[in-house]
Design a protein around this motif. Structure first.
Motif, mmCIF file in Angstrom:
data_model
loop_
_atom_site.group_PDB
_atom_site.id
_atom_site.type_symbol
_atom_site.label_atom_id
_atom_site.label_comp_id
_atom_site.label_asym_id
_atom_site.label_seq_id
_atom_site.Cartn_x
_atom_site.Cartn_y
_atom_site.Cartn_z
ATOM 1 N N LEU A 274 31.602 44.103 88.829
ATOM 2 C CA LEU A 274 31.824 42.951 89.713
ATOM 3 C C LEU A 274 33.301 42.758 90.036
ATOM 4 C CD1 LEU A 274 29.276 40.319 88.335
ATOM 5 C CD2 LEU A 274 29.006 41.921 90.232
ATOM 6 N N GLY A 275 34.171 42.994 89.060
ATOM 7 C CA GLY A 275 35.610 42.877 89.322
ATOM 8 C C GLY A 275 36.064 43.881 90.375
ATOM 9 N N MET B 273 36.288 43.695 98.138
ATOM 10 C CA MET B 273 36.164 42.643 99.151
ATOM 11 C C MET B 273 37.526 42.053 99.484
ATOM 12 S SD MET B 273 32.569 40.665 98.357
ATOM 13 C CE MET B 273 33.097 40.027 96.788
ATOM 14 N N GLY B 274 38.396 41.945 98.484
ATOM 15 C CA GLY B 274 39.757 41.469 98.737
ATOM 16 C C GLY B 274 40.523 42.433 99.634
ATOM 17 N N ARG C 89 29.370 37.232 85.031
ATOM 18 C CA ARG C 89 29.093 38.662 84.958
ATOM 19 C C ARG C 89 27.974 38.966 83.967
ATOM 20 N NH1 ARG C 89 34.073 41.242 83.612
ATOM 21 N NH2 ARG C 89 33.531 40.814 81.463
ATOM 22 N N THR D 63 39.145 41.977 103.140
ATOM 23 C CA THR D 63 39.687 40.729 103.697
ATOM 24 C C THR D 63 41.158 40.902 104.066
ATOM 25 O OG1 THR D 63 38.108 39.452 102.396
ATOM 26 C CG2 THR D 63 40.034 38.265 103.228
ATOM 27 N N HIS E 94 36.959 49.569 88.326
ATOM 28 C CA HIS E 94 37.234 49.662 89.763
ATOM 29 C C HIS E 94 36.900 51.060 90.264
ATOM 30 C CE1 HIS E 94 40.866 51.646 88.324
ATOM 31 N NE2 HIS E 94 41.026 52.107 89.537
ATOM 32 N N TYR F 267 34.138 45.163 92.688
ATOM 33 C CA TYR F 267 33.591 44.705 93.965
ATOM 34 C C TYR F 267 34.454 43.586 94.554
ATOM 35 C CZ TYR F 267 29.237 47.152 92.702
ATOM 36 O OH TYR F 267 28.304 48.078 92.351
ATOM 37 N N LEU F 268 34.914 42.683 93.704
ATOM 38 C CA LEU F 268 35.797 41.615 94.189
ATOM 39 C C LEU F 268 37.090 42.189 94.756
ATOM 40 C CD1 LEU F 268 35.420 38.782 91.526
ATOM 41 C CD2 LEU F 268 34.834 38.663 93.957
ATOM 42 N N ARG F 269 37.657 43.203 94.074
ATOM 43 C CA ARG F 269 38.878 43.827 94.592
ATOM 44 C C ARG F 269 38.596 44.526 95.924
ATOM 45 N NH1 ARG F 269 39.605 44.134 89.113
ATOM 46 N NH2 ARG F 269 38.663 46.187 88.817
ATOM 47 N N PHE G 130 34.226 33.745 84.784
ATOM 48 C CA PHE G 130 33.881 35.041 85.365
ATOM 49 C C PHE G 130 33.087 35.885 84.368
ATOM 50 C CE2 PHE G 130 34.669 39.475 86.584
ATOM 51 C CZ PHE G 130 34.147 39.432 87.863
#
Length: 170
Positions: free
Chosen positions: A22-23, A29-30, A11, A33, A108, A25-27, A7
């Motif tokens: 990016l982290g 998107m999580g 990045r 979801t 975040h 953004y991943l959270r 990761f």
């Protein structure tokens, strides 16, 4: 090679020296979801069935409601208290809206700030919520969507009225 190392490398290759969250953004998107998964689970538990198709009138109603809801969430002076932990006030833009910036941090907080200040980004979440609502609670969803659509129509009439007054004054 560990996932953390992979990761970090991704990045660094992606960001080209910029501090991109990016982290975060991943959270985000999580979270999205997770919301969709929870909606599916609730729908199945309640025995909800997906409609063959949504009517064009529902699509128009929800489109205008999402537009208004996203403007309220991301730009309204009144809702700035919700965004304040993630943004900085830059100034008033008129018509009850404000300009805000997102602190230049790769955390975040930055990712959430971008989501809360971007009507296009929040529109995805809001459209999903309204569409889900049409399946799980159609009457309540149409009531909220109709209210927001009526407010949007009123907003446009206020702007048209002001424009007409300005044109006559010239």
């Amino acid at each position: 090679m560990s996932m953390a190392t992979i990761f970090t490398r991704v990045r660094e290759n992606y960001s080209r020296g910029e501090d991109r969250p990016l982290g975060g953004y991943l959270r985000a998107m999580g979270g999205y979801t997770g919301f969709v998964g929870a909606a599916v689970a609730v729908g199945r538990a309640r025995g909800a069935r997906l409609p063959e198709r949504l009517s064009w009138s529902d699509a128009v109603l929800v489109s205008v409601a999402v537009h208004k809801a996203s403007r309220l969430l991301t730009k309204s002076s009144v809702t700035s208290a919700l965004r304040a932990p993630f943004t900085r006030f830059e100034g008033s833009t008129g018509e009850g809206e404000v300009a805000e910036s997102v602190p230049p941090s790769g955390s975040h907080r930055h990712a959430v700030g971008e989501l809360l200040t971007c009507p296009f980004c929040s529109g995805v979440w809001l459209a999903t919520a309204f569409t889900t609502g049409l399946v799980l609670a159609p009457r309540a969803t149409r009531l909220v969507a109709t209210t927001l659509t009526t407010i949007a129509g009123s907003d446009y009439l206020h702007l048209a009225y002001d424009a007409a007054k300005s044109a006559v004054a010239r």
